[in-house]
Design a protein around this motif. Structure first.
Motif, mmCIF file in Angstrom:
data_model
loop_
_atom_site.group_PDB
_atom_site.id
_atom_site.type_symbol
_atom_site.label_atom_id
_atom_site.label_comp_id
_atom_site.label_asym_id
_atom_site.label_seq_id
_atom_site.Cartn_x
_atom_site.Cartn_y
_atom_site.Cartn_z
ATOM 1 N N TRP A 75 0.903 -1.105 0.116
ATOM 2 C CA TRP A 75 -0.171 -0.407 -0.236
ATOM 3 C C TRP A 75 1.134 1.408 0.307
ATOM 4 C CZ3 TRP A 75 -5.510 1.188 1.414
ATOM 5 C CH2 TRP A 75 -6.073 2.770 1.253
ATOM 6 N N CYS A 76 0.545 2.472 -0.614
ATOM 7 C CA CYS A 76 1.323 3.827 -0.371
ATOM 8 C C CYS A 76 0.370 4.402 -0.942
ATOM 9 C CB CYS A 76 1.495 3.542 -2.725
ATOM 10 S SG CYS A 76 2.356 4.968 -2.850
ATOM 11 N N ASP A 77 0.658 5.172 0.210
ATOM 12 C CA ASP A 77 -0.187 6.163 0.052
ATOM 13 C C ASP A 77 0.251 7.760 -0.503
ATOM 14 O OD1 ASP A 77 -2.636 6.343 1.998
ATOM 15 O OD2 ASP A 77 -1.037 5.686 3.767
ATOM 16 N N VAL A 78 -0.549 8.072 -1.953
ATOM 17 C CA VAL A 78 -0.016 9.094 -2.674
ATOM 18 C C VAL A 78 -0.157 10.722 -2.346
ATOM 19 C CG1 VAL A 78 0.737 9.277 -5.259
ATOM 20 C CG2 VAL A 78 -0.538 7.706 -4.762
ATOM 21 N N PRO A 92 -0.460 14.599 3.777
ATOM 22 C CA PRO A 92 0.521 15.583 2.596
ATOM 23 C C PRO A 92 1.838 16.958 3.881
ATOM 24 C CG PRO A 92 -1.444 15.703 2.134
ATOM 25 C CD PRO A 92 -1.777 14.517 3.362
ATOM 26 N N ASN A 93 1.182 16.453 4.913
ATOM 27 C CA ASN A 93 2.265 16.856 5.906
ATOM 28 C C ASN A 93 3.929 15.865 5.942
ATOM 29 O OD1 ASN A 93 3.123 18.308 8.395
ATOM 30 N ND2 ASN A 93 1.930 18.036 9.566
ATOM 31 N N LEU A 94 4.665 17.014 6.064
ATOM 32 C CA LEU A 94 6.233 16.101 6.351
ATOM 33 C C LEU A 94 6.308 16.143 7.835
ATOM 34 C CD1 LEU A 94 7.492 17.535 3.319
ATOM 35 C CD2 LEU A 94 6.308 15.501 3.373
ATOM 36 N N GLN A 176 -5.253 10.086 -1.276
ATOM 37 C CA GLN A 176 -6.458 10.364 0.176
ATOM 38 C C GLN A 176 -7.060 11.672 -0.011
ATOM 39 O OE1 GLN A 176 -6.964 8.561 3.080
ATOM 40 N NE2 GLN A 176 -8.166 8.962 4.299
ATOM 41 N N TYR A 177 -5.775 13.061 -0.676
ATOM 42 C CA TYR A 177 -6.216 14.321 -0.966
ATOM 43 C C TYR A 177 -6.686 15.186 -1.963
ATOM 44 C CZ TYR A 177 -4.205 12.827 4.265
ATOM 45 O OH TYR A 177 -4.576 12.830 5.263
ATOM 46 N N ASP A 178 -7.262 14.351 -2.884
ATOM 47 C CA ASP A 178 -7.228 14.968 -4.351
ATOM 48 C C ASP A 178 -7.506 16.224 -3.794
ATOM 49 O OD1 ASP A 178 -7.301 15.029 -7.422
ATOM 50 O OD2 ASP A 178 -9.627 14.917 -6.783
ATOM 51 N N ALA A 179 -8.733 17.455 -3.359
ATOM 52 C CA ALA A 179 -9.138 17.717 -3.283
ATOM 53 C C ALA A 179 -7.610 19.238 -2.414
ATOM 54 C CB ALA A 179 -10.171 18.221 -2.256
ATOM 55 N N PHE A 180 -7.257 18.625 -1.797
ATOM 56 C CA PHE A 180 -6.696 19.935 -1.671
ATOM 57 C C PHE A 180 -5.358 19.791 -2.189
ATOM 58 C CE2 PHE A 180 -1.353 19.616 0.619
ATOM 59 C CZ PHE A 180 -1.576 20.574 0.819
ATOM 60 N N SER A 205 -7.609 3.837 -4.832
ATOM 61 C CA SER A 205 -8.661 4.228 -3.947
ATOM 62 C C SER A 205 -8.466 5.430 -3.274
ATOM 63 C CB SER A 205 -8.501 3.058 -2.460
ATOM 64 O OG SER A 205 -7.265 3.727 -1.848
ATOM 65 N N SER A 206 -9.584 5.917 -3.077
ATOM 66 C CA SER A 206 -10.249 7.406 -2.192
ATOM 67 C C SER A 206 -11.121 7.683 -2.032
ATOM 68 C CB SER A 206 -9.713 8.596 -3.797
ATOM 69 O OG SER A 206 -10.195 9.456 -3.529
ATOM 70 N N PRO A 207 -10.913 8.152 -1.005
ATOM 71 C CA PRO A 207 -12.323 8.705 -0.436
ATOM 72 C C PRO A 207 -13.726 9.825 -1.172
ATOM 73 C CG PRO A 207 -10.669 10.037 0.819
ATOM 74 C CD PRO A 207 -10.427 9.512 -0.702
ATOM 75 N N GLU A 208 -12.986 9.852 -2.150
ATOM 76 C CA GLU A 208 -13.258 10.991 -3.506
ATOM 77 C C GLU A 208 -13.972 10.867 -3.878
ATOM 78 O OE1 GLU A 208 -10.741 14.885 -4.020
ATOM 79 O OE2 GLU A 208 -9.715 14.899 -1.723
ATOM 80 N N VAL A 209 -15.717 10.642 -4.406
ATOM 81 C CA VAL A 209 -16.700 9.835 -5.393
ATOM 82 C C VAL A 209 -15.631 11.296 -6.647
ATOM 83 C CG1 VAL A 209 -18.609 9.855 -6.358
ATOM 84 C CG2 VAL A 209 -18.207 9.952 -3.992
ATOM 85 N N GLY A 210 -14.996 12.035 -6.199
ATOM 86 C CA GLY A 210 -15.266 12.842 -7.891
ATOM 87 C C GLY A 210 -13.782 12.351 -8.214
ATOM 88 N N PHE A 211 -13.160 12.005 -7.443
ATOM 89 C CA PHE A 211 -11.515 12.087 -8.386
ATOM 90 C C PHE A 211 -12.170 9.951 -9.039
ATOM 91 C CE2 PHE A 211 -7.985 9.302 -7.861
ATOM 92 C CZ PHE A 211 -6.745 10.055 -8.373
ATOM 93 N N LEU A 212 -12.615 9.538 -8.125
ATOM 94 C CA LEU A 212 -12.727 7.764 -9.100
ATOM 95 C C LEU A 212 -13.018 8.134 -10.044
ATOM 96 C CD1 LEU A 212 -13.043 5.956 -5.197
ATOM 97 C CD2 LEU A 212 -11.129 5.808 -7.161
ATOM 98 N N ARG A 213 -14.741 8.945 -10.229
ATOM 99 C CA ARG A 213 -15.276 9.097 -11.298
ATOM 100 C C ARG A 213 -14.535 9.746 -12.335
ATOM 101 N NH1 ARG A 213 -21.194 10.991 -10.027
ATOM 102 N NH2 ARG A 213 -21.713 10.029 -11.122
#
Length: 786
Positions: A75-78, A92-94, A176-180, A205-213
């Motif tokens: 698994w890779c969080d992008v 996103p926060n280092l 996880q953070y497409d909107a950001f 995977s994503s928690p954002e419907v818009g990104f997956l669509r």
């Protein structure tokens, strides 16, 4: 960079051993799984083995492959950098997972951004190029985990780095953070589409419907599966402006753009406010009905589990993958070795026997309510490993009570134990400590004014069993001991912390005789010299009399084991019957002289040592192994090791916060003859797994790392200072004068609690003049408020 290279070389050497052992391992074509496909559930390693190494680091991914099922998914969080590179990093926060906060030149570069509808302060990937990230190294972002690998200069990896290095492993990208990133003029969609041209991505995977669509059409003809990730139920999904709770009620809508869903494990098995399991929900069956796979997230061995699991993470996984009702299609874990164990142990042929296990949901009464009663199939290949209890199943109920003993028998213990204490009126009872503070509510009782100090027993205050009659003790309530509770808040089964009844030695012996599954009983005798000379009580005579009255002196089944840390006690008992005499070494040792072992063999048939006498530790890492077990066994003395507990805080880091890994390592590396445990169910289940003694068929997750392996991966400059070596057991440590006879108390006898010059309770003076305080006494602190 030498630290990184040496660490990786060591892992690769371990990998070569694992590959050699599992080369013959194949898949099982017989399916019994209740997943959507009928195949075994998947193991997804979140950031690799992030429970041990920094998340998304090279050794974390390598260790995941070394210790998991062959088809483990990485698994890779992008996250995206300023110049559009995709990196594998948890958020996103280092700040938390790199050393950037410790670099003075970056101190003034913190910023505040809106992330998930809230302001977050830190250093963000969007402000640095990938080249800039070369200045930072990865660190452990979850502070309860070991920080010892933070100085190994582990570099941030790109998505391509991970995919190409492990190109034979399935790969999962979590966006996880497409909107950001859109707010910062970076396109996660473009990155994913571009990287998929050179990298095989199995899951996105994503928690954002818009990104997956937005990526549905480009991936329609590929084998890549799109998975919708549910966040907390009251959180708002940004592209639909609906709560995730609302979206959960419309799974047919999710099916239009995804083949599966990720849900936090609490969606499936919720817990009440006291952290006990509630009845499972219908999430898995509802999703399967519409053709959606279900992946459960938030699994970590070192997190607080529901009390129903008795601090055993393997039990939790089994409840999600094989409960008789449903199975999730995969689990996302920081410790992929444990779900690998859960899945692998269940793959048995139909011809092999099975056993029943029950999941209890504890209620407000003393009678647990059965939540599930289902058949599991970890095959009955029994290892030559004796399971001895520590105060019964004292991890689940107050020790030495009727409930603790009953559960230990049901859980598969071979031998149940009774530490014998004497009451004021001479009744031998089973109680884990002579000090009533340790296992009763005496501090809150009408007897609290009897608090005293007896230097001959312990330095701390106490109320002792010999100051109360048996009828008085029966007015008290048992109190569960939580050795890790005071400092780490890992309390045991709080709803039942005062459950059960105290038992006499006679009651205990009757219970054992009626339990056909038991092979024996262990009776522990301590403080015998003190009780004889200061209280006029002969605990040895009381034990032998009880055994005779119960008929144990005339039978060999169940066998009787009598344990003591005093040679004088065992020598006195030696001529009393055909009992197995067990000498308990009451200190951590690194070796024993031959002459010492010869002396022990003259009065004992077996020996108990503590875990650190087998695997010494430093800074919670195993530093190596001793020859203690093999030395004792070479003199035909079986060796039992104590104490094996489920709580992750009680285990070295080497065992991955997994009690099963700990038992497996001790059994396979040291060859011990038995374990002494307060959670006998865990040991009994381990003994049934089908891979014991399988040689080359042994799967990776059953291959223990060599003791000291992980200590050797710490950067040399940051190795903890070496502890002084444990002593060698000498004849002088063992030799004692004969046990004195009990002397009737006279009016001149000092009252209990008065300062006295009596010999220490566990011994007549040995040749050496030291006073030893056992590890157990250090753990069983005064529980005034529990």
């Amino acid at each position: 960079m030498c630290c990184v290279r040496n660490l990786c070389i060591a892992l690769l050497l371990l990998h070569s051993v694992a590959v050699a052992l599992v080369s013959a391992q194949g898949s099982n074509s017989t399916s019994r799984w209740q997943t959507l496909s009928g195949d075994a559930p998947l193991v997804i390693a979140r950031g690799g083995f992030s429970g041990m190494f920094p998340d998304s680091s090279l050794p974390a991914y390598e260790l995941a492959l070394l210790t998991s099922v062959p088809d483990v998914i990485l698994w890779c969080d992008v996250q995206l950098t300023k110049d559009g590179f995709g990196i594998c990093f948890p958020n996103p926060n280092l700040e938390n997972s790199t050393n950037i906060g410790y670099l003075p030149s970056f101190n003034n570069q913190q910023k505040v951004y809106q992330v998930d509808d809230g302001p977050v302060k830190g250093w963000f990937s969007v402000d640095y190029t990938f080249s800039d990230l070369g200045n930072f190294s990865l660190t452990q972002g979850i502070y309860r985990r070991t920080p010892q690998f933070d100085r190994n200069l582990l570099k941030i990896l790109t998505v391509q780095d991970v995919a190409h290095r492990f190109n034979q492993s399935a790969f999962w990208l979590n966006v996880q953070y497409d909107a950001f990133y859109t707010q910062h003029n970076l396109s996660m969609r473009n990155f994913v589409l571009n990287v998929s041209k050179s990298v095989i991505v199995d899951y996105i995977s994503s928690p954002e419907v818009g990104f997956l669509r937005s990526i549905l059409v480009p991936f329609a003809s590929s084998k890549t599966k799109l998975v919708f990730r549910f966040m907390q139920q009251d959180d708002i999904e940004p592209s639909t402006n609906q709560s995730y709770r609302s979206l959960l009620g419309n799974l047919t809508f999710i099916k239009k753009f995804a083949s599966g869903i990720i849900v936090p494990k609490s969606y499936i098995w919720p817990v009440d406010s006291s952290n006990y399991l509630l009845t499972s929900t219908s999430v898995v069956s509802d999703a399967h009905k519409v053709g959606l796979e279900v992946f459960a997230s938030d699994f970590a061995n070192d997190a607080q589990l529901s009390f129903n699991y008795s601090y055993d993470p393997l039990a939790e996984y089994l409840n999600f993958i094989d409960n008789g009702d449903f199975s999730v299609d995969g689990v996302i874990s920081d410790f992929p070795i444990t779900p690998s164990e859960a899945i692998g142990k269940l793959l048995c042929s139909p011809r092999q026997k099975c056993f029943k296990t029950r999941l209890y949901i504890f209620g407000p009464t003393n009678s647990p309510k059965v939540l599930l009663d289902t058949t599991f199939i970890p095959c009955l290949v029994v290892a030559d490993l004796l399971i001895i209890t520590k105060y019964g199943a004292s991890g689940d109920y107050p020790g030495c009570t009727d409930l603790a003993y009953s559960k230990a028998i049901v859980d598969g213990a071979d031998v149940i134990d009774c530490p014998v204490q004497m009451t004021k009126d001479g009744i031998p009872i089973c109680l884990q400590s002579i000090n009533l503070f340790d296992s009763t509510n005496v501090a809150q009782s009408s007897f609290s004014n009897l608090v005293t100090t007896i230097p001959g027993i312990q330095a701390d205050i106490g109320i002792f069993t010999f100051t109360l009659t048996w009828s008085e003790i029966q007015t008290l309530k048992p109190s569960i001991s939580s050795p890790q509770g005071k400092n780490d808040n890992l309390f045991r089964n709080p709803n039942f912390k005062n459950a059960g009844k105290f038992v006499t030695l006679s009651d205990f012996l009757a219970t054992a005789k009626n339990a056909s599954s038991l092979s024996g009983v262990l009776i522990s005798i301590e403080n015998a010299a003190y009780l004889a000379t200061e209280q006029g009580l002969s605990v040895t005579d009381a034990v032998l009399s009880a055994l005779s009255k119960a008929g144990y002196d005339k039978v060999t089944t169940p066998k009787v084991m009598i344990q003591s840390s005093n040679s004088s006690v065992l020598k006195k008992v030696n001529s009393a019957g055909t009992y197995e005499l067990v000498y308990r070494v009451d200190q951590s040792i690194r070796d024993a002289l031959n002459a010492t072992v010869e002396d022990i063999k003259s009065f004992a048939h077996s020996v108990v040592v503590d875990r650190t006498s087998v695997f010494p530790m430093d800074e919670k890492f195993v530093t190596g192994t001793t020859d203690v077990v093999t030395k004792l066994q070479s003199f035909k003395l079986p060796v039992y090791v104590e104490t094996f507990s489920n709580e992750f805080i009680s285990q070295p880091w080497d065992f991955f916060s997994d009690a099963t890994v700990q038992i497996n390592t001790f059994y396979k590396v040291s060859g011990l003859n038995g374990v002494i445990t307060d959670f006998p169910k865990t040991a009994a289940r381990y003994r049934r797994n089908r891979y014991l003694g399988k040689g080359k068929e042994t799967p990776r997750y059953m291959i223990p790392a060599p003791p000291g392996f992980f200590m050797g991966l710490i950067a040399p400059a940051f190795m903890p200072p070496a502890d002084a070596p444990y002593p060698v057991l000498t004849v002088q440590d063992v030799v004692e004068p004969p046990l004195p006879d009990a002397v009737a108390k006279s009016p001149s006898t000092s009252p209990a609690g008065s300062p006295s010059t009596s010999p220490p309770p566990n011994e007549q003076p040995k040749v050496t003049a030291c006073v030893f305080v056992s590890n157990l006494a250090m753990l069983l602190v005064v529980l005034l408020l529990f």
